[in-house]
Scaffold this motif. Structure first.
Motif, PDB file in Angstrom:
ATOM      1  N   SER A 272      22.405 -12.288  19.052  1.00 26.16           N
ATOM      2  CA  SER A 272      22.437 -11.096  18.207  1.00 26.16           C
ATOM      3  C   SER A 272      21.673 -11.369  16.912  1.00 26.16           C
ATOM      4  CB  SER A 272      23.878 -10.695  17.889  1.00 26.16           C
ATOM      5  OG  SER A 272      24.459 -11.655  17.027  1.00 26.16           O
ATOM      6  N   LEU A 273      21.296 -10.316  16.229  1.00 24.16           N
ATOM      7  CA  LEU A 273      20.510 -10.442  15.005  1.00 24.16           C
ATOM      8  C   LEU A 273      21.292 -11.154  13.903  1.00 24.16           C
ATOM      9  CD1 LEU A 273      17.899  -9.811  13.512  1.00 24.16           C
ATOM     10  CD2 LEU A 273      18.907  -7.623  12.840  1.00 24.16           C
ATOM     11  N   SER A 274      22.559 -10.804  13.759  1.00 25.70           N
ATOM     12  CA  SER A 274      23.359 -11.443  12.702  1.00 25.70           C
ATOM     13  C   SER A 274      23.549 -12.936  12.978  1.00 25.70           C
ATOM     14  CB  SER A 274      24.712 -10.746  12.564  1.00 25.70           C
ATOM     15  OG  SER A 274      25.443 -10.844  13.766  1.00 25.70           O
ATOM     16  N   ALA A 275      23.731 -13.311  14.232  1.00 29.47           N
ATOM     17  CA  ALA A 275      23.875 -14.729  14.573  1.00 29.47           C
ATOM     18  C   ALA A 275      22.571 -15.478  14.333  1.00 29.47           C
ATOM     19  CB  ALA A 275      24.309 -14.879  16.026  1.00 29.47           C
ATOM     20  N   GLN A 276      21.434 -14.848  14.617  1.00 25.55           N
ATOM     21  CA  GLN A 276      20.145 -15.489  14.372  1.00 25.55           C
ATOM     22  C   GLN A 276      19.886 -15.675  12.872  1.00 25.55           C
ATOM     23  OE1 GLN A 276      17.951 -16.755  16.566  1.00 25.55           O
ATOM     24  NE2 GLN A 276      19.413 -16.306  18.198  1.00 25.55           N
TER      25      GLN A 276
ATOM     26  N   PHE B 221      27.523 -29.319  -1.743  1.00 26.84           N
ATOM     27  CA  PHE B 221      27.596 -30.056  -0.483  1.00 26.84           C
ATOM     28  C   PHE B 221      28.769 -29.561   0.355  1.00 26.84           C
ATOM     29  CE2 PHE B 221      28.193 -33.860   2.148  1.00 26.84           C
ATOM     30  CZ  PHE B 221      26.893 -34.064   2.555  1.00 26.84           C
ATOM     31  N   LEU B 222      29.884 -29.241  -0.302  1.00 30.76           N
ATOM     32  CA  LEU B 222      31.048 -28.705   0.397  1.00 30.76           C
ATOM     33  C   LEU B 222      30.752 -27.309   0.961  1.00 30.76           C
ATOM     34  CD1 LEU B 222      34.086 -29.221   1.019  1.00 30.76           C
ATOM     35  CD2 LEU B 222      34.558 -27.971  -1.087  1.00 30.76           C
ATOM     36  N   ALA B 223      30.052 -26.481   0.193  1.00 28.74           N
ATOM     37  CA  ALA B 223      29.694 -25.141   0.670  1.00 28.74           C
ATOM     38  C   ALA B 223      28.780 -25.216   1.885  1.00 28.74           C
ATOM     39  CB  ALA B 223      29.027 -24.355  -0.453  1.00 28.74           C
ATOM     40  N   ILE B 224      27.836 -26.124   1.865  1.00 23.10           N
ATOM     41  CA  ILE B 224      26.936 -26.301   3.011  1.00 23.10           C
ATOM     42  C   ILE B 224      27.723 -26.730   4.241  1.00 23.10           C
ATOM     43  CG2 ILE B 224      25.055 -27.717   3.907  1.00 23.10           C
ATOM     44  CD1 ILE B 224      23.927 -27.714   1.026  1.00 23.10           C
ATOM     45  N   SER B 225      28.687 -27.616   4.044  1.00 20.07           N
ATOM     46  CA  SER B 225      29.516 -28.059   5.168  1.00 20.07           C
ATOM     47  C   SER B 225      30.345 -26.919   5.735  1.00 20.07           C
ATOM     48  CB  SER B 225      30.430 -29.197   4.720  1.00 20.07           C
ATOM     49  OG  SER B 225      29.673 -30.300   4.303  1.00 20.07           O
ATOM     50  N   CYS B 226      30.832 -26.042   4.861  1.00 14.69           N
ATOM     51  CA  CYS B 226      31.601 -24.878   5.339  1.00 14.69           C
ATOM     52  C   CYS B 226      30.719 -23.929   6.151  1.00 14.69           C
ATOM     53  CB  CYS B 226      32.221 -24.148   4.159  1.00 14.69           C
ATOM     54  SG  CYS B 226      33.571 -25.064   3.391  1.00 14.69           S
TER      55      CYS B 226
ATOM     56  N   PHE C  28      29.349 -22.012  11.659  1.00  9.51           N
ATOM     57  CA  PHE C  28      28.335 -21.825  12.696  1.00  9.51           C
ATOM     58  C   PHE C  28      28.883 -22.117  14.089  1.00  9.51           C
ATOM     59  CE2 PHE C  28      24.522 -23.399  15.027  1.00  9.51           C
ATOM     60  CZ  PHE C  28      23.840 -22.194  15.053  1.00  9.51           C
ATOM     61  N   ILE C  29      29.905 -22.945  14.190  1.00  9.73           N
ATOM     62  CA  ILE C  29      30.462 -23.286  15.508  1.00  9.73           C
ATOM     63  C   ILE C  29      31.645 -22.406  15.888  1.00  9.73           C
ATOM     64  CG2 ILE C  29      29.640 -25.670  15.432  1.00  9.73           C
ATOM     65  CD1 ILE C  29      32.490 -26.510  14.672  1.00  9.73           C
ATOM     66  N   SER C  30      31.816 -21.281  15.195  1.00  8.54           N
ATOM     67  CA  SER C  30      32.921 -20.380  15.532  1.00  8.54           C
ATOM     68  C   SER C  30      32.653 -19.720  16.892  1.00  8.54           C
ATOM     69  CB  SER C  30      33.092 -19.316  14.455  1.00  8.54           C
ATOM     70  OG  SER C  30      32.060 -18.375  14.527  1.00  8.54           O
ATOM     71  N   PRO C  31      33.711 -19.324  17.576  1.00  8.58           N
ATOM     72  CA  PRO C  31      33.537 -18.714  18.907  1.00  8.58           C
ATOM     73  C   PRO C  31      32.755 -17.403  18.882  1.00  8.58           C
ATOM     74  CG  PRO C  31      35.817 -19.347  18.551  1.00  8.58           C
ATOM     75  CD  PRO C  31      35.102 -19.570  17.263  1.00  8.58           C
ATOM     76  N   THR C  32      32.774 -16.701  17.757  1.00  7.92           N
ATOM     77  CA  THR C  32      32.039 -15.435  17.660  1.00  7.92           C
ATOM     78  C   THR C  32      30.541 -15.664  17.785  1.00  7.92           C
ATOM     79  OG1 THR C  32      33.751 -14.596  16.189  1.00  7.92           O
ATOM     80  CG2 THR C  32      31.677 -13.398  16.236  1.00  7.92           C
TER      81      THR C  32
END
Length: 95
Positions: free
Chosen positions: A32-36, A11-16, A21-25
């Motif tokens: 981009s493909l990696s973001a998708q 559960f902690l890993a999923i939260s991380c 996912f909300i990082s500025p990158t």
């Protein structure tokens, strides 16, 4: 107890993953493909966490607590002096 730790760790890993996912990158280049790909993994992990890990963690903790309560009832089997049946013992009046 080991299963509780593994469910909590997953559960902690999923939260991380969700926090990553909300990082500025990813926000700057969300097409981009990696973001998708990362977005797809986050959605899958969210569903697994929501429907598998979370309920199993809750049910496991409830079972553990119920087992502790059931095993703590051993003191009720002990006989208490206050609740023993009173037996009348006749004494002689000559004493």
């Amino acid at each position: 107890m080991k299963t509780h730790v593994s469910y909590f760790a997953s559960f902690l890993a999923i939260s991380c993953f969700e926090i990553g996912f909300i990082s500025p990158t990813f926000i700057a280049d969300s097409y981009s493909l990696s973001a998708q790909i990362y977005s797809g993994f986050v959605e899958i992990f969210q569903l697994v966490g929501l429907f598998v890990v979370g309920p199993r963690l809750i049910l496991g903790v409830r079972e553990y607590h119920a087992e502790l309560v059931a095993n703590s009832d051993t003191a009720s089997a002990m006989a208490s002096i206050a609740f023993e049946e009173r037996v009348h013992v006749s004494t002689s009046s000559s004493v």
